[in-house]
Design a protein around this motif. Structure first.
Motif, PDB file in Angstrom:
ATOM      1  N   ASP A   4       0.791  -1.245   0.000  1.00  0.00           N
ATOM      2  CA  ASP A   4       0.000   0.000   0.000  1.00  0.00           C
ATOM      3  C   ASP A   4       0.819   1.290   0.000  1.00  0.00           C
ATOM      4  N   ASP A   5       2.138   1.183   0.072  1.00  0.00           N
ATOM      5  CA  ASP A   5       2.943   2.416  -0.018  1.00  0.00           C
ATOM      6  C   ASP A   5       3.542   2.585  -1.421  1.00  0.00           C
ATOM      7  N   ILE A   6       3.184   1.678  -2.327  1.00  0.00           N
ATOM      8  CA  ILE A   6       3.740   1.738  -3.685  1.00  0.00           C
ATOM      9  C   ILE A   6       2.679   2.251  -4.654  1.00  0.00           C
ATOM     10  N   THR A   7       3.048   3.219  -5.465  1.00  0.00           N
ATOM     11  CA  THR A   7       2.133   3.687  -6.522  1.00  0.00           C
ATOM     12  C   THR A   7       2.761   3.349  -7.876  1.00  0.00           C
ATOM     13  N   LEU A   8       1.961   2.698  -8.711  1.00  0.00           N
ATOM     14  CA  LEU A   8       2.450   2.396 -10.059  1.00  0.00           C
ATOM     15  C   LEU A   8       2.180   3.584 -10.961  1.00  0.00           C
ATOM     16  N   LEU A   9       3.232   4.118 -11.586  1.00  0.00           N
ATOM     17  CA  LEU A   9       3.053   5.254 -12.505  1.00  0.00           C
ATOM     18  C   LEU A   9       2.991   4.780 -13.958  1.00  0.00           C
ATOM     19  N   GLU A  10       3.746   3.711 -14.247  1.00  0.00           N
ATOM     20  CA  GLU A  10       3.792   3.238 -15.633  1.00  0.00           C
ATOM     21  C   GLU A  10       4.267   1.791 -15.657  1.00  0.00           C
ATOM     22  N   LYS A  11       3.718   1.029 -16.595  1.00  0.00           N
ATOM     23  CA  LYS A  11       4.142  -0.371 -16.730  1.00  0.00           C
ATOM     24  C   LYS A  11       4.381  -0.645 -18.203  1.00  0.00           C
ATOM     25  N   LYS A  12       5.546  -1.216 -18.535  1.00  0.00           N
ATOM     26  CA  LYS A  12       5.806  -1.598 -19.927  1.00  0.00           C
ATOM     27  C   LYS A  12       6.209  -3.057 -19.927  1.00  0.00           C
ATOM     28  N   ASP A  13       5.397  -3.870 -20.574  1.00  0.00           N
ATOM     29  CA  ASP A  13       5.676  -5.301 -20.586  1.00  0.00           C
ATOM     30  C   ASP A  13       6.364  -5.683 -21.901  1.00  0.00           C
ATOM     31  N   TYR A  14       7.682  -5.613 -21.869  1.00  0.00           N
ATOM     32  CA  TYR A  14       8.451  -6.007 -23.057  1.00  0.00           C
ATOM     33  C   TYR A  14       8.693  -7.514 -23.111  1.00  0.00           C
ATOM     34  N   ILE A  15       8.000  -8.261 -22.219  1.00  0.00           N
ATOM     35  CA  ILE A  15       8.067  -9.732 -22.329  1.00  0.00           C
ATOM     36  C   ILE A  15       6.887 -10.162 -23.205  1.00  0.00           C
ATOM     37  N   ALA A  16       5.711  -9.597 -22.884  1.00  0.00           N
ATOM     38  CA  ALA A  16       4.520  -9.883 -23.700  1.00  0.00           C
ATOM     39  C   ALA A  16       4.700  -9.282 -25.097  1.00  0.00           C
ATOM     40  N   GLN A  17       5.309  -8.088 -25.137  1.00  0.00           N
ATOM     41  CA  GLN A  17       5.540  -7.429 -26.439  1.00  0.00           C
ATOM     42  C   GLN A  17       6.991  -6.978 -26.523  1.00  0.00           C
ATOM     43  N   PRO A  18       7.881  -7.892 -26.961  1.00  0.00           N
ATOM     44  CA  PRO A  18       9.310  -7.547 -27.019  1.00  0.00           C
ATOM     45  C   PRO A  18       9.580  -6.377 -27.959  1.00  0.00           C
ATOM     46  N   LYS A  19      10.668  -5.660 -27.685  1.00  0.00           N
ATOM     47  CA  LYS A  19      11.049  -4.556 -28.576  1.00  0.00           C
ATOM     48  C   LYS A  19      11.548  -5.134 -29.895  1.00  0.00           C
ATOM     49  N   GLU A  20      11.625  -4.297 -30.900  1.00  0.00           N
ATOM     50  CA  GLU A  20      12.072  -4.761 -32.218  1.00  0.00           C
ATOM     51  C   GLU A  20      13.464  -5.382 -32.144  1.00  0.00           C
ATOM     52  N   SER A  21      14.276  -4.851 -31.241  1.00  0.00           N
ATOM     53  CA  SER A  21      15.644  -5.370 -31.073  1.00  0.00           C
ATOM     54  C   SER A  21      15.638  -6.803 -30.554  1.00  0.00           C
ATOM     55  N   GLY A  22      14.519  -7.197 -29.916  1.00  0.00           N
ATOM     56  CA  GLY A  22      14.442  -8.516 -29.281  1.00  0.00           C
ATOM     57  C   GLY A  22      14.460  -8.378 -27.769  1.00  0.00           C
ATOM     58  N   TYR A  23      14.656  -7.126 -27.309  1.00  0.00           N
ATOM     59  CA  TYR A  23      14.757  -6.859 -25.861  1.00  0.00           C
ATOM     60  C   TYR A  23      13.502  -7.290 -25.114  1.00  0.00           C
ATOM     61  N   ARG A  24      13.710  -8.009 -24.018  1.00  0.00           N
ATOM     62  CA  ARG A  24      12.595  -8.461 -23.168  1.00  0.00           C
ATOM     63  C   ARG A  24      12.879  -8.110 -21.711  1.00  0.00           C
ATOM     64  N   SER A  25      11.916  -7.583 -21.034  1.00  0.00           N
ATOM     65  CA  SER A  25      11.974  -7.279 -19.588  1.00  0.00           C
ATOM     66  C   SER A  25      10.622  -6.691 -19.215  1.00  0.00           C
ATOM     67  N   LEU A  26      10.316  -6.724 -17.934  1.00  0.00           N
ATOM     68  CA  LEU A  26       9.124  -6.020 -17.460  1.00  0.00           C
ATOM     69  C   LEU A  26       9.606  -4.747 -16.776  1.00  0.00           C
ATOM     70  N   HIS A  27       9.111  -3.596 -17.240  1.00  0.00           N
ATOM     71  CA  HIS A  27       9.523  -2.315 -16.647  1.00  0.00           C
ATOM     72  C   HIS A  27       8.369  -1.716 -15.839  1.00  0.00           C
ATOM     73  N   LEU A  28       8.682  -1.312 -14.622  1.00  0.00           N
ATOM     74  CA  LEU A  28       7.686  -0.616 -13.799  1.00  0.00           C
ATOM     75  C   LEU A  28       8.280   0.710 -13.366  1.00  0.00           C
ATOM     76  N   ILE A  29       7.520   1.763 -13.500  1.00  0.00           N
ATOM     77  CA  ILE A  29       7.926   3.028 -12.882  1.00  0.00           C
ATOM     78  C   ILE A  29       7.029   3.173 -11.660  1.00  0.00           C
ATOM     79  N   ILE A  30       7.656   3.199 -10.492  1.00  0.00           N
ATOM     80  CA  ILE A  30       6.857   3.277  -9.262  1.00  0.00           C
ATOM     81  C   ILE A  30       7.247   4.520  -8.468  1.00  0.00           C
ATOM     82  N   GLU A  31       6.369   4.855  -7.537  1.00  0.00           N
ATOM     83  CA  GLU A  31       6.695   5.922  -6.599  1.00  0.00           C
ATOM     84  C   GLU A  31       6.670   5.288  -5.208  1.00  0.00           C
ATOM     85  N   ILE A  32       7.698   5.606  -4.423  1.00  0.00           N
ATOM     86  CA  ILE A  32       7.810   5.009  -3.088  1.00  0.00           C
ATOM     87  C   ILE A  32       8.167   6.113  -2.082  1.00  0.00           C
TER      88      ILE A  32
END
Ligand code: 0O2
Length: 229
Positions: free
Chosen positions: A124-152
Motif C-alpha cells: 500500500d505504499d507503492i504507486t504504479l506510474l507506468e508499466k511496460k511489458d516487453y516480455i509480452a511485447q518484445p522490442k524490435e531489437s528482441g529486448y525483453r523485460s518487465l519495466h515498472l515506474i513506481i513511486e515510493i
C-alpha cells in the motif's frame, strides 16, 4: 586561426562542460536529490529481499537470482535532459526523469517476474506510474523485460518524500542477452549493412533465449509436479 561555426560550437560546449562541472560539484540540492534516490533504492531493494526470503521459506527456492541497482550520474542526467531540450535543474530532474534511480531484479523464471511484480504493486505504499511489458511485447531489437515506474515514500528526519524508481525485472537469460546486446551496440566501425545483419541475428538470439526460458520452466514444472516432460 579557425573561426568556423564548428570552432565556436566547440568553444561553447567546452565552456558549458566546465561550467556544469563546477556546478555539479558545488550544488548541494542536486547531491541531496541523488541521495534521496539512493534511499528510495534501498527501500525497494529491501522489499524485494523480504519477498525473496519469504518465498524461499515457503517454496524452498529463491525467485530472485540477483539484484543490481544504480543512481544515474550527473553527466548522464544532464545529457538526457539536454537531448530532450529540458532545463538542467533539480526540479526538472525530479519532474521529467523517471529512471534516475534504477533497480534490476534478475529471476530464474518468467513466472517469478510476474509474481514479484504483483507482490510489490499490492503493497500500500507503492504507486504504479507506468508499466511496460516487453516480455509480452518484445522490442524490435528482441529486448525483453518487465519495466515498472513506481513511486515510493522515503522517511527523512523531518519529512516524507515520494521518489520515482524504475524497476526492471528480467530472467537470467533475458539479462544475458541484454548485457551482450548493449555492449555490441556500442561497437564502432561497423558498416550499415553489417549492422542490419547483426540486428537480425541478435533478434533471433533473443527468440532462442526466450525458447530456452520456456524449456527451463517446463523442466522445473515437471520436477515440482513429478510429471514427465
Ligand atoms: P541505462 O544505462 O540502462 O539506464 P527512457 O527510459 O526515458 O530512456 P523509454 O523509451 O521510456 O525511454 O525507456 P524504455 O525503452 O522503456 O527503457 C529504457 C531502458 O530499458 C534502457 O535504459 C535499457 O536499460 C533498457 N532497454 C530498452 N531497450 C533496450 C534494448 O533494445 N537493448 C538493451 N540492451 N536494453 C534496452 P537506457 O536509458 O538505455 O540506459
Amino acid at each position: 586561426m579557425d573561426f568556423s561555426l564548428d570552432y565556436f560550437k566547440k568553444q561553447i560546449q567546452k565552456f558549458e562542460d566546465g561550467f556544469f562541472g563546477i556546478i555539479h560539484k558545488s550544488i548541494e540540492p542536486a547531491q541531496k536529490l541523488l541521495s534521496y534516490y539512493r534511499c528510495a533504492l534501498m527501500e525497494v531493494e529491501t522489499k524485494f529481499r523480504v519477498l525473496d526470503e519469504e518465498f524461499s521459506f515457503v517454496h524452498e527456492r529463491n525467485p530472485i537470482d540477483n539484484i543490481k541497482s544504480r543512481v544515474k550520474n550527473f553527466e548522464s542526467i544532464r545529457k538526457k535532459l539536454r537531448q530532450r531540450r529540458l532545463p538542467v535543474t533539480v526540479n526538472s530532474i525530479e519532474e521529467n526523469l523517471h529512471d534516475v534511480a534504477g533497480i534490476r531484479i534478475i529471476c530464474p523464471f518468467v513466472d517469478d517476474i510476474y509474481m514479484l511484480a504483483d507482490c510489490l504493486l499490492r503493497q500500500d505504499d507503492i504507486t504504479l506510474l507506468e508499466k511496460k511489458d516487453y516480455i509480452a511485447q518484445p522490442k524490435e531489437s528482441g529486448y525483453r523485460s518487465l519495466h515498472l515506474i513506481i513511486e515510493i515514500p522515503i522517511f527523512l528526519h523531518n519529512e516524507k518524500r515520494h521518489m520515482k524508481v524504475e524497476v526492471q525485472l528480467r530472467t537470467i537469460a533475458m539479462d544475458f542477452w541484454a548485457n551482450l546486446e548493449h555492449r555490441l551496440r556500442y561497437k564502432k566501425d561497423i558498416d550499415e549493412e553489417t549492422a542490419k545483419k547483426l540486428s537480425v541475428e541478435l533478434s533471433a538470439c533473443a527468440e532462442t533465449s526466450a525458447a530456452l526460458d520456456l524449456r527451463m520452466k517446463n523442466i522445473r514444472d515437471s520436477i515440482e509436479n513429478k510429471n514427465a516432460l
